[in-house]
Design an enzyme around this catalytic site. Structure first.
Site, PDB file in Angstrom:
ATOM      1  N   LYS A  49       0.871  -1.187   0.000  1.00 28.28           N
ATOM      2  CA  LYS A  49       0.000   0.000   0.000  1.00 28.28           C
ATOM      3  C   LYS A  49       0.902   1.229   0.000  1.00 28.28           C
ATOM      4  CE  LYS A  49      -3.437   1.909   3.239  1.00 28.28           C
ATOM      5  NZ  LYS A  49      -4.451   2.379   2.323  1.00 28.28           N
ATOM      6  N   THR A  52      -2.373   6.813   0.944  1.00 25.76           N
ATOM      7  CA  THR A  52      -3.564   6.843   1.782  1.00 25.76           C
ATOM      8  C   THR A  52      -4.309   8.123   1.446  1.00 25.76           C
ATOM      9  OG1 THR A  52      -4.454   6.659   4.031  1.00 25.76           O
ATOM     10  CG2 THR A  52      -2.418   7.923   3.778  1.00 25.76           C
ATOM     11  N   GLU A 102      -3.742   1.906  -3.167  1.00 26.76           N
ATOM     12  CA  GLU A 102      -4.285   1.648  -1.816  1.00 26.76           C
ATOM     13  C   GLU A 102      -4.285   0.160  -1.488  1.00 26.76           C
ATOM     14  OE1 GLU A 102      -5.701   3.190   0.798  1.00 26.76           O
ATOM     15  OE2 GLU A 102      -6.349   5.170   0.201  1.00 26.76           O
TER      16      GLU A 102
HETATM   17  C1  LIG Z   1      -8.511   8.758  11.935  1.00 27.44           C
HETATM   18  C2  LIG Z   1      -8.666   8.230  10.536  1.00 27.44           C
HETATM   19  O1  LIG Z   1      -9.488   8.691   9.779  1.00 27.44           O
HETATM   20  N1  LIG Z   1      -7.859   7.228  10.175  1.00 27.44           N
HETATM   21  C3  LIG Z   1      -7.799   6.612   8.952  1.00 27.44           C
HETATM   22  C4  LIG Z   1      -8.393   7.073   7.811  1.00 27.44           C
HETATM   23  C5  LIG Z   1      -8.222   6.365   6.655  1.00 27.44           C
HETATM   24  N2  LIG Z   1      -7.504   5.231   6.672  1.00 27.44           N
HETATM   25  C6  LIG Z   1      -7.303   4.481   5.450  1.00 27.44           C
HETATM   26  C7  LIG Z   1      -8.458   3.736   4.925  1.00 27.44           C
HETATM   27  C8  LIG Z   1      -8.113   3.687   3.442  1.00 27.44           C
HETATM   28  O2  LIG Z   1      -7.093   2.799   3.144  1.00 27.44           O
HETATM   29  C9  LIG Z   1      -7.531   4.994   3.194  1.00 27.44           C
HETATM   30  C10 LIG Z   1      -8.513   5.969   2.629  1.00 27.44           C
HETATM   31  O3  LIG Z   1      -9.015   6.837   3.540  1.00 27.44           O
HETATM   32  O4  LIG Z   1      -6.962   5.403   4.422  1.00 27.44           O
HETATM   33  C11 LIG Z   1      -6.920   4.775   7.816  1.00 27.44           C
HETATM   34  O5  LIG Z   1      -6.226   3.735   7.817  1.00 27.44           O
HETATM   35  N3  LIG Z   1      -7.065   5.482   8.942  1.00 27.44           N
END
Ligand SMILES: CC(=O)Nc1ccn([C@H]2C[C@H](O)[C@@H](CO)O2)c(=O)n1
EC number: 3.5.1.135
Length: 132
Positions: A49, A52, A102
Site C-alpha cells: 500500500k 492513503t 491503496e
Molecule cells: C482517523 C482516521 O481517519 N484514520 C484513517 C483514515 C483512513 N484510513 C485508510 C483507509 C483507506 O485505506 C484509506 C482511505 O481513507 O486510508 C486509515 O487507515 N485510517
C-alpha cells in the site's frame, strides 16, 4: 506575515526557497506520526500500500519527511514511511489507479472513504515509500 529567505542552490544557479518553507508547511512543524486502521497496517509494512487518502485535517504531511506509522486502535508502532507527495483530489476523481495504490478494490475503497468521511468532497492523496 511570513518572511521567506531564499538560498542559492548548490546544483544550479537559481534561487529557491529553503526546503523548510515549501508549500506553506515547514519541516519543523511537519507531523511525524500517522495512524492506520490496524487491519491495513500489514499492507503498509509490506510496501503493498503506497498511498492513503485523508481529509484536510490529516493532510499536513510534508514531502521529504519521515513519519512513524502506528495503529489507530492500540497506538502500536508499525514501521516508518517517507512522505513523497500530498495532492488534493475530489471524491469523484478517485479511480482504479488510486485503488491499486491503496491495495483495496475501488468498489470497496470509495464506500470505505465515505464511511470514514461522510460529508467531505475534497481529499488529499498522501503518497509514501516504506523505509527499509
Ligand atoms: C482517523 C482516521 O481517519 N484514520 C484513517 C483514515 C483512513 N484510513 C485508510 C483507509 C483507506 O485505506 C484509506 C482511505 O481513507 O486510508 C486509515 O487507515 N485510517
Amino acid at each position: 506575515m511570513a518572511i521567506v529567505f531564499f538560498v542559492r542552490s548548490k546544483n544550479a544557479n537559481i534561487l529557491r526557497p529553503p526546503l523548510s518553507s515549501i508549500a506553506g508547511s515547514t519541516v519543523d512543524q511537519a507531523p511525524n506520526k500517522i495512524t492506520f486502521f490496524e487491519w491495513l497496517t500489514p499492507l503498509v509494512a509490506s510496501g503493498k500500500k503506497t498511498i492513503t487518502i485523508r481529509d484536510e485535517s490529516e493532510s499536513h504531511y510534508v514531502p521529504g519527511t519521515r513519519v512513524d506509522v502506528h495503529t489507530l486502535e492500540k497506538d502500536e508502532y508499525v514501521c516508518q514511511i517517507d512522505i513523497v507527495s500530498v495532492e488534493k483530489i475530489g471524491f469523484d476523481d478517485i479511480n482504479e489507479e488510486h485503488a491499486a495504490q491503496e491495495f483495496i478494490p475501488l468498489e470497496e475503497l470509495k464506500p470505505l472513504i465515505r464511511e470514514i468521511y461522510p460529508n467531505d468532497q475534497d481529499f488529499y492523496v498522501i503518497t509514501y515509500t516504506l523505509v527499509a
